[in-house]
Design an enzyme around this catalytic site. Structure first.
Site, PDB file in Angstrom:
ATOM      1  N   MET A   1       0.787  -1.163   0.262  1.00 56.40           N
ATOM      2  CA  MET A   1       0.115   0.157   0.123  1.00 56.40           C
ATOM      3  C   MET A   1       0.721   1.623  -0.141  1.00 56.40           C
ATOM      4  O   MET A   1       0.640   1.683   0.634  1.00 56.40           O
ATOM      5  CB  MET A   1      -0.805  -0.182   1.308  1.00 56.40           C
TER       6      MET A   1
ATOM      7  N   HIS B   1      -5.317  -6.301  -8.541  1.00 58.20           N
ATOM      8  CA  HIS B   1      -5.817  -4.942  -7.752  1.00 58.20           C
ATOM      9  C   HIS B   1      -7.034  -5.840  -7.720  1.00 58.20           C
ATOM     10  O   HIS B   1      -7.601  -6.647  -8.806  1.00 58.20           O
ATOM     11  CB  HIS B   1      -5.607  -4.182  -8.965  1.00 58.20           C
TER      12      HIS B   1
HETATM   13  C1  GAR Z   1      -5.647  -7.504  -2.147  1.00 58.52           C
HETATM   14  O1  GAR Z   1      -7.146  -8.138  -1.217  1.00 58.52           O
HETATM   15  C2  GAR Z   1      -4.953  -6.823  -3.316  1.00 58.52           C
HETATM   16  O2  GAR Z   1      -5.409  -7.317  -4.271  1.00 58.52           O
HETATM   17  C3  GAR Z   1      -5.635  -5.450  -2.656  1.00 58.52           C
HETATM   18  O3  GAR Z   1      -5.071  -5.769  -1.882  1.00 58.52           O
HETATM   19  C4  GAR Z   1      -4.923  -7.106  -0.755  1.00 58.52           C
HETATM   20  C5  GAR Z   1      -4.118  -7.690  -0.056  1.00 58.52           C
HETATM   21  O4  GAR Z   1      -4.776  -8.453   0.906  1.00 58.52           O
HETATM   22  N1  GAR Z   1      -4.420  -4.304  -3.694  1.00 58.52           N
HETATM   23  C6  GAR Z   1      -4.661  -3.197  -3.776  1.00 58.52           C
HETATM   24  O5  GAR Z   1      -5.695  -2.452  -4.013  1.00 58.52           O
HETATM   25  C7  GAR Z   1      -3.471  -2.206  -4.794  1.00 58.52           C
HETATM   26  N2  GAR Z   1      -3.713  -1.400  -5.286  1.00 58.52           N
HETATM   27  P1  GAR Z   1      -3.175  -9.863   1.002  1.00 58.52           P
HETATM   28  O6  GAR Z   1      -2.172  -8.467   1.313  1.00 58.52           O
HETATM   29  O7  GAR Z   1      -4.264 -10.926   1.326  1.00 58.52           O
HETATM   30  O8  GAR Z   1      -2.734 -10.076  -0.263  1.00 58.52           O
END
Ligand code: GAR
Length: 218
Positions: A94, A113
């Site tokens: 992030m 994403h």
């Molecule tokens: C996931 O849903 C990913 O797609 C999103 O954050 C989450 C992380 O989960 N990413 C974004 O929004 C990037 N723009 P995780 O830490 O369990 O993989």
């Protein structure tokens, strides 16, 4: 496989479930990438524990320790080079990266994403999908470009949006598909089957669409 497995770093900021999916996929002997490094900008990212338990080198670099974005990204880049990394996967990382870093890793850095891009860039994608009333939502694996959630699309998976979905329920349905398409996207890149032409991804020997579009039963 005659080729060497590509040394891959995964960047996380939190839970790390996509990172875990990549690690599990890379345990298959014929997977063309190995997860060599898990890097987090947060020391308390839950995913770091999973990586350590799986014997993967971890690194925490806090952006707070650097004067500005350029200094932080220069440190990231230096660590990637020291570790001999060839591919970077952003997995819930992030933090916006500078155009400088993104350009250095052009077509070797990918992201997942939680929406069918170019719809719903940014945060709270599931709540916005429900609010907008779309019937299909999903996730995208794409090459990273300097603009947030931009870049040539590699794979997408669609899921239905049900009338009684809450953002959490929908997020769970989408996340299951993220865990399916992210390893597939990394495998395509690591095995040299992707190239980018005019900002579109060309997949060599593309298999039938049922392999890349995952629509669970309603
Ligand atoms: C996931 O849903 C990913 O797609 C999103 O954050 C989450 C992380 O989960 N990413 C974004 O929004 C990037 N723009 P995780 O830490 O369990 O993989």
């Amino acid at each position: 496989m005659s080729q060497q497995r590509k040394r891959t770093a995964v960047f996380i900021s939190g839970r790390g479930s996509n990172m875990a999916a990549l690690v599990k996929a890379a345990q298959a002997p014929d997977f063309p990438a190995e997860i060599s490094l898990v890097l987090s900008n947060k020391a308390d990212a839950a995913g770091l524990e999973f990586a350590r338990e799986h014997g993967i080198e971890t690194l925490v670099l806090s952006h707070r320790d650097y004067a500005d974005r350029i200094a932080f990204d220069a440190a990231l880049d230096a660590h990637l080079r020291i570790a001999g990394i060839e591919i970077v996967c952003l997995a819930g990382f992030m933090r916006l990266l500078t155009p400088w870093l993104v350009e250095r890793w052009r077509d070797r850095m990918i992201n997942v994403h939680p929406s069918l891009l170019p719809s719903f860039k940014g945060l709270d994608t599931h709540a916005r999908a429900i609010e907008t009333g779309v019937r299909l939502h999903g996730c995208t694996v794409h090459f990273v470009r300097a603009e947030m959630d931009e870049g040539p699309i590699i794979l997408q998976a669609a899921v239905p949006v049900h009338a009684d979905d809450t953002p959490d329920v929908l997020a769970h349905r989408v996340l299951e598909q993220e865990h399916v398409i992210y390893p597939k996207g990394l495998a395509l890149l690591a095995s040299g089957r992707l190239r980018v032409e005019n900002e579109r991804t060309i997949v060599s020997d593309e298999r039938p669409v049922r392999d890349v579009l995952v629509v669970p039963r309603v």
